[in-house]
Design an enzyme around this catalytic site. Structure first.
Site, PDB file in Angstrom:
ATOM      1  N   TYR A 101      71.618   4.368  21.785  1.00  0.00           N
ATOM      2  CA  TYR A 101      71.318   3.119  21.572  1.00  0.00           C
ATOM      3  C   TYR A 101      71.882   2.472  22.989  1.00  0.00           C
ATOM      4  O   TYR A 101      72.787   2.877  23.593  1.00  0.00           O
ATOM      5  CB  TYR A 101      72.908   2.514  20.690  1.00  0.00           C
ATOM      6  CG  TYR A 101      72.824   1.006  20.758  1.00  0.00           C
ATOM      7  CD1 TYR A 101      72.167   0.149  19.915  1.00  0.00           C
ATOM      8  CD2 TYR A 101      73.726   0.433  21.501  1.00  0.00           C
ATOM      9  CE1 TYR A 101      72.192  -1.103  19.876  1.00  0.00           C
ATOM     10  CE2 TYR A 101      73.724  -0.793  21.789  1.00  0.00           C
ATOM     11  CZ  TYR A 101      73.230  -1.808  20.957  1.00  0.00           C
ATOM     12  OH  TYR A 101      73.029  -3.062  20.764  1.00  0.00           O
ATOM     13  N   GLU A 189      67.953  -5.293  23.294  1.00  0.00           N
ATOM     14  CA  GLU A 189      68.444  -4.246  22.641  1.00  0.00           C
ATOM     15  C   GLU A 189      67.392  -3.171  22.595  1.00  0.00           C
ATOM     16  O   GLU A 189      66.274  -3.639  22.002  1.00  0.00           O
ATOM     17  CB  GLU A 189      69.421  -4.490  21.380  1.00  0.00           C
ATOM     18  CG  GLU A 189      69.601  -3.667  20.309  1.00  0.00           C
ATOM     19  CD  GLU A 189      70.263  -3.802  19.196  1.00  0.00           C
ATOM     20  OE1 GLU A 189      71.603  -4.244  19.281  1.00  0.00           O
ATOM     21  OE2 GLU A 189      69.699  -4.130  18.175  1.00  0.00           O
TER      22      GLU A 189
END
Length: 378
Positions: A101, A189
């Site tokens: 992530y 993101e």
């Protein structure tokens, strides 16, 4: 303003972030053609502005072009969390060794952007933060200096990333930073950023949220807005430059000033009511703008009363009153209206409203009590 995955990844690619080959499809036949171009094996991904697409069946792996068409047919007929799927992204399938992530957002407490990364990629970062926060690294970035190379390297070390990937990871992190800053994003993101079996770093999924207040600088991004996610009233409010958010209560609010609007909602709740919306009509609002705001508020069937809280500084009280009366002529509401009007030309405005038999109040507390009582009586 949220961007779809395919839109976010297109922006990422402009900043040197590697993304899978793929294209958007609006029909199952188009999905089949794209899958054929990709060699048959492909991932079919619903493009809706909500999370949990995979759990809802909106992300599927096709082994060949025929299966891609079948899966696209199913996904394009779906609704995910109430939003219809109108497009699918057909991406090349990747063989994954590791998922990471990587994201950037605003840290309001620190008053700086913060980069967050975790080796537990591919799942919702909120779950990781709740259950295993030690798996997340947070690195604040000085907005005057920007992201430094050593900061990206520190993140790579925390992730225990093999050294041969550091150069690519640093370039991706710096590209994500530039995408975040240059597009006035509040979130950029990648989840997951993967290491593939052929030893590449690849952004398999992407998400960006753009600051609405900066869209005047980015007309190309403004055109990307998907209105399916927005309530019709919010779409209408944007046409008039109004800040409007629908809530679940029964007392409509029209206020000039965001802080005053928040205070108005708080005092409504204090006296036992629930606000039906946040609406900041802004300073210098014309009669047309005020009328538009009132029409939007009254379009909500849950509204049982409307509370106006206007402090006339830039916005003159008589202009607001004229707008209210204009809207009343057009909308012809069947709910009581409570007015608290103070400031510039407030007396003239109150006289105009009193002649229309509207409920007036001197203080905000008095206005809130009258609005709550009026809503309960409906």
């Amino acid at each position: 303003m949220k961007l779809h995955e395919y839109q976010s990844k297109q922006i990422f690619a402009r900043y040197g972030i590697p993304i899978p080959r793929g294209r958007i499809a609006e029909t199952a036949a188009a999905a089949r053609q794209i899958a054929e171009e990709l060699g048959g094996r492909a991932v079919i991904k619903a493009q809706v502005l909500v999370g949990g697409r995979g759990k809802a069946g909106g992300v599927r792996l096709a082994r060949d072009a025929q299966e891609a068409e079948q899966l696209a047919t199913q996904i394009l007929s779906m609704e995910i969390k109430g939003l219809p799927v109108r497009k699918v992204l057909v991406d090349e399938a990747a063989s994954i060794e590791q998922e990471i992530y990587l994201g950037i957002t605003n840290d309001r407490a620190a008053r700086k952007p913060v980069i967050m990364a975790s080796a537990a990629g591919g799942v919702e970062i909120e779950e990781v933060a709740r259950q295993t926060p030690e798996k997340i690294i947070k690195v604040h970035v000085d907005p005057l200096l920007g992201l430094r190379e050593y900061q990206a390297r520190d993140i790579a070390v925390f992730l225990d990333l093999p050294r041969e990937y550091w150069r690519s990871f640093i370039a991706i992190t710096q590209g994500l930073w530039r995408a975040y800053v240059e597009n006035d994003a509040t979130l950029a993101e990648i989840n997951p950023l993967v290491i593939t079996r052929d030893q590449r770093l690849l952004a398999l999924d992407g998400k960006m949220i753009i600051d609405d207040n900066a869209l005047f600088r980015h007309p190309d991004l403004a055109e990307m807005r998907d209105v399916d996610e927005d309530a019709p009233a919010e779409v209408e409010a944007r046409k008039y430059g109004l800040s409007y958010i629908k809530l679940d209560g029964s007392i409509g609010c029209m206020v000039n000033g965001a802080g005053l609007a928040m205070a108005t909602m708080d005092i409504i709740k204090y006296f036992g009511g629930e606000p039906a919306n946040f609406l900041d009509v802004g300073g210098g609002a014309s009669a047309e703008k005020v009328a538009a705001a009132l029409r939007i508020i009254l379009s909500d069937p849950n509204v049982k009363a409307v509370l106006f809280n206007i402090f006339g500084g830039i916005t003159r009280g008589d202009v607001v009153a004229r707008g209210i009366l204009t809207a009343l002529e057009e909308v012809k509401p069947r709910v009581p209206m409570v007015i608290r009007l103070v400031g510039t030309n407030a007396e003239e405005g109150r006289q105009m409203l009193a002649q229309a038999n509207m409920i007036t109040a001197e203080t905000l507390a008095e206005a809130a009590q009258k609005a709550v009582a009026a809503a309960k009586a409906m």
